[in-house]
Design a protein around this motif. Structure first.
Motif, mmCIF file in Angstrom:
data_model
loop_
_atom_site.group_PDB
_atom_site.id
_atom_site.type_symbol
_atom_site.label_atom_id
_atom_site.label_comp_id
_atom_site.label_asym_id
_atom_site.label_seq_id
_atom_site.Cartn_x
_atom_site.Cartn_y
_atom_site.Cartn_z
ATOM 1 N N THR A 199 0.838 -1.205 0.000
ATOM 2 C CA THR A 199 0.000 0.000 0.000
ATOM 3 C C THR A 199 0.867 1.246 0.000
ATOM 4 O O THR A 199 0.609 2.212 -0.745
ATOM 5 N N ALA A 200 1.915 1.244 0.840
ATOM 6 C CA ALA A 200 2.808 2.403 0.916
ATOM 7 C C ALA A 200 3.507 2.647 -0.409
ATOM 8 O O ALA A 200 3.666 3.805 -0.844
ATOM 9 N N VAL A 201 3.912 1.574 -1.077
ATOM 10 C CA VAL A 201 4.575 1.720 -2.376
ATOM 11 C C VAL A 201 3.615 2.316 -3.401
ATOM 12 O O VAL A 201 3.963 3.255 -4.142
ATOM 13 N N LEU A 202 2.409 1.774 -3.460
ATOM 14 C CA LEU A 202 1.445 2.234 -4.470
ATOM 15 C C LEU A 202 1.050 3.695 -4.265
ATOM 16 O O LEU A 202 0.729 4.397 -5.228
ATOM 17 N N LEU A 215 7.261 1.981 -10.479
ATOM 18 C CA LEU A 215 6.443 0.967 -9.803
ATOM 19 C C LEU A 215 7.183 -0.362 -9.604
ATOM 20 O O LEU A 215 7.283 -0.865 -8.477
ATOM 21 N N ALA A 216 7.707 -0.945 -10.677
ATOM 22 C CA ALA A 216 8.327 -2.270 -10.575
ATOM 23 C C ALA A 216 9.500 -2.278 -9.607
ATOM 24 O O ALA A 216 9.612 -3.157 -8.745
ATOM 25 N N GLY A 217 10.391 -1.291 -9.726
ATOM 26 C CA GLY A 217 11.554 -1.238 -8.850
ATOM 27 C C GLY A 217 11.184 -1.015 -7.403
ATOM 28 O O GLY A 217 11.789 -1.602 -6.494
ATOM 29 N N ALA A 218 10.170 -0.161 -7.171
ATOM 30 C CA ALA A 218 9.767 0.134 -5.801
ATOM 31 C C ALA A 218 9.156 -1.093 -5.127
ATOM 32 O O ALA A 218 9.391 -1.353 -3.941
ATOM 33 N N VAL A 219 8.372 -1.863 -5.885
ATOM 34 C CA VAL A 219 7.757 -3.063 -5.308
ATOM 35 C C VAL A 219 8.835 -4.102 -4.991
ATOM 36 O O VAL A 219 8.840 -4.720 -3.927
ATOM 37 N N ARG A 220 9.788 -4.296 -5.897
ATOM 38 C CA ARG A 220 10.860 -5.253 -5.626
ATOM 39 C C ARG A 220 11.686 -4.822 -4.432
ATOM 40 O O ARG A 220 12.098 -5.664 -3.609
ATOM 41 N N ALA A 221 11.937 -3.530 -4.283
ATOM 42 C CA ALA A 221 12.699 -3.059 -3.126
ATOM 43 C C ALA A 221 11.953 -3.330 -1.825
ATOM 44 O O ALA A 221 12.571 -3.599 -0.786
ATOM 45 N N ALA A 222 10.619 -3.284 -1.866
ATOM 46 C CA ALA A 222 9.822 -3.539 -0.663
ATOM 47 C C ALA A 222 9.749 -5.030 -0.336
ATOM 48 O O ALA A 222 9.519 -5.415 0.816
ATOM 49 N N PHE A 223 9.960 -5.892 -1.364
ATOM 50 C CA PHE A 223 9.905 -7.341 -1.175
ATOM 51 C C PHE A 223 11.145 -7.972 -1.821
ATOM 52 O O PHE A 223 11.075 -8.534 -2.902
ATOM 53 N N PRO A 224 12.295 -7.881 -1.158
ATOM 54 C CA PRO A 224 13.552 -8.336 -1.778
ATOM 55 C C PRO A 224 13.782 -9.844 -1.709
ATOM 56 O O PRO A 224 14.712 -10.348 -2.335
ATOM 57 N N GLN A 225 12.965 -10.580 -0.964
ATOM 58 C CA GLN A 225 13.188 -12.017 -0.801
ATOM 59 C C GLN A 225 13.126 -12.727 -2.158
ATOM 60 O O GLN A 225 12.216 -12.482 -2.951
ATOM 61 N N ASP A 226 14.081 -13.624 -2.377
ATOM 62 C CA ASP A 226 14.154 -14.265 -3.692
ATOM 63 C C ASP A 226 13.033 -15.265 -3.938
ATOM 64 O O ASP A 226 12.811 -15.682 -5.081
ATOM 65 N N TRP A 227 12.310 -15.691 -2.890
ATOM 66 C CA TRP A 227 11.203 -16.631 -3.099
ATOM 67 C C TRP A 227 9.890 -15.913 -3.428
ATOM 68 O O TRP A 227 8.890 -16.541 -3.733
ATOM 69 N N ILE A 228 9.903 -14.581 -3.388
ATOM 70 C CA ILE A 228 8.701 -13.805 -3.687
ATOM 71 C C ILE A 228 8.744 -13.338 -5.139
ATOM 72 O O ILE A 228 9.742 -12.793 -5.605
ATOM 73 N N LEU A 275 -0.795 -11.569 -3.007
ATOM 74 C CA LEU A 275 -1.311 -10.269 -2.615
ATOM 75 C C LEU A 275 -1.468 -9.418 -3.863
ATOM 76 O O LEU A 275 -0.494 -9.159 -4.563
ATOM 77 N N LEU A 276 -2.685 -9.012 -4.163
ATOM 78 C CA LEU A 276 -2.982 -8.231 -5.362
ATOM 79 C C LEU A 276 -3.635 -6.914 -4.953
ATOM 80 O O LEU A 276 -4.686 -6.905 -4.318
ATOM 81 N N LEU A 277 -2.977 -5.789 -5.301
ATOM 82 C CA LEU A 277 -3.516 -4.468 -4.977
ATOM 83 C C LEU A 277 -3.494 -3.583 -6.221
ATOM 84 O O LEU A 277 -2.639 -3.741 -7.106
ATOM 85 N N VAL A 278 -4.427 -2.633 -6.245
ATOM 86 C CA VAL A 278 -4.569 -1.712 -7.375
ATOM 87 C C VAL A 278 -4.721 -0.292 -6.829
ATOM 88 O O VAL A 278 -5.483 -0.060 -5.885
ATOM 89 N N ARG A 279 -3.981 0.641 -7.439
ATOM 90 C CA ARG A 279 -4.229 2.057 -7.159
ATOM 91 C C ARG A 279 -5.003 2.622 -8.341
ATOM 92 O O ARG A 279 -4.490 2.689 -9.468
ATOM 93 N N THR A 280 -6.238 2.997 -8.083
ATOM 94 C CA THR A 280 -7.098 3.486 -9.161
ATOM 95 C C THR A 280 -6.622 4.861 -9.631
ATOM 96 O O THR A 280 -5.846 5.540 -8.934
ATOM 97 N N ALA A 321 -8.107 7.471 -9.420
ATOM 98 C CA ALA A 321 -8.509 8.459 -8.408
ATOM 99 C C ALA A 321 -7.621 8.406 -7.165
ATOM 100 O O ALA A 321 -7.801 9.203 -6.234
ATOM 101 N N GLY A 322 -6.675 7.447 -7.129
ATOM 102 C CA GLY A 322 -5.747 7.362 -5.998
ATOM 103 C C GLY A 322 -6.191 6.421 -4.893
ATOM 104 O O GLY A 322 -5.511 6.298 -3.866
ATOM 105 N N LYS A 323 -7.300 5.713 -5.076
ATOM 106 C CA LYS A 323 -7.790 4.785 -4.060
ATOM 107 C C LYS A 323 -7.087 3.443 -4.183
ATOM 108 O O LYS A 323 -6.883 2.936 -5.288
ATOM 109 N N ILE A 324 -6.725 2.841 -3.026
ATOM 110 C CA ILE A 324 -6.084 1.523 -3.019
ATOM 111 C C ILE A 324 -7.172 0.457 -2.850
ATOM 112 O O ILE A 324 -7.930 0.481 -1.886
#
Length: 269
Positions: free
Chosen positions: A184-187, A195-208, A232-237, A239-242
């Motif tokens: 949520t914080a990343v989005l 987007l892609a780099g920020a999400v990977r930085a938030a979840f660096p584990q190689d099994w994810i 875990l599937l999230l969308v930022r619309t 309008a900015g809603k998660i």
């Protein structure tokens, strides 16, 4: 002429009562000496109970649809403290004796299990009723596990000596417990370019696994552990809603969509 009964010997009714009491005393005496009527061997009952327990465990272990090493299977699903035997009237203890391999691809895991069953003495509740002596039995079985197959088992000779120390289950890979907060914080601050780099930085584990996309102005991110059907599937619309869009969890199974943004962008029909 009136005849009088002899004063010697019991009257017919009294004689019948005396016979019944004598028979009852004989039956009670026979029940108290050696095996009573209907008495079973406790050792035989314990052996039968061990076989029932082994079959029930095989049913519980069931179909294998996750990659696991044999030690983890033994620790999480087999080793237990003594419990009441499934057949009733006794206790059963399960011990893991040996374990090897894992359920991955065409590999196979095996776990040898010892069942120790004790049966208490059960006296008859009535004259001639069922009863059994106290007894104990030890039987051993080998359980075999293959990915996407049902567990199989067969009896083996029990080794002598004490069981080894119980195995320890390996940690199961999961999306972190605070994964929703992280994503949520990343989005909230990401752009289509970051987007892609920020999400990977938030979840660096190689099994994810990470999958991101931009769809009709919405930022979409899927974070998961496919082998565990954890997603875990999230969308930022726009309008900015998660939002957390729903999906059928069957789509996470092997051969289906998996934990990908397509769960939102192009869901199966």
């Amino acid at each position: 002429m009136n005849r009088t009964r002899s004063a010697t010997g019991p009257k017919p009714a009294a004689r019948h009562r005396w016979i019944r009491w004598t028979l009852a005393a004989l039956l009670l005496a026979s029940a108290g000496c050696g095996k009573g009527i209907g008495e079973e061997s406790g050792d035989t009952l314990a052996r039968d109970a061990a076989a029932v327990e082994a079959k029930q465990l095989n049913t519980q272990l069931g179909h294998r649809n996750r990659v696991r090493d044999a030690g983890s299977i033994a620790a999480a699903e087999i080793v237990q403290e003594p419990t009441d035997a499934a057949s009733g009237g006794g206790t059963v203890r399960r011990e893991a004796l040996a374990w090897s391999g894992r359920t991955a691809g065409d590999e196979r895991a095996t776990v040898d299990v010892r069942f120790v069953v004790t049966v208490p003495e059960r006296p008859p509740v009535s004259i001639g009723g069922a009863s059994n002596t106290a007894g104990e039995a030890t039987r051993c079985y080998r359980y075999e596990f293959t990915l996407y197959r049902y567990t199989t088992y067969h009896e083996i000779d029990c080794p002598s000596g004490a069981a080894p120390s119980p195995p320890t289950a390996a940690p199961v890979p999961r999306v972190p417990e605070d994964g929703r907060q992280r994503l949520t914080a990343v989005l909230r601050t990401a752009t289509p370019e970051t987007l892609a780099g920020a999400v990977r930085a938030a979840f660096p584990q190689d099994w994810i696994t990470i999958d991101t996309t931009v769809h009709e102005g919405a930022l979409v991110a899927a974070v998961g552990v496919p082998a565990e059907r954890d997603c875990l599937l999230l969308v930022r619309t726009p309008a900015g809603k998660i939002e957390s869009p729903g999906y059928d969890r069957i789509w996470l199974e092997p051969g289906e969509t998996g934990c990908r943004t397509a769960l939102y962008v192009a869901p199966p029909r």
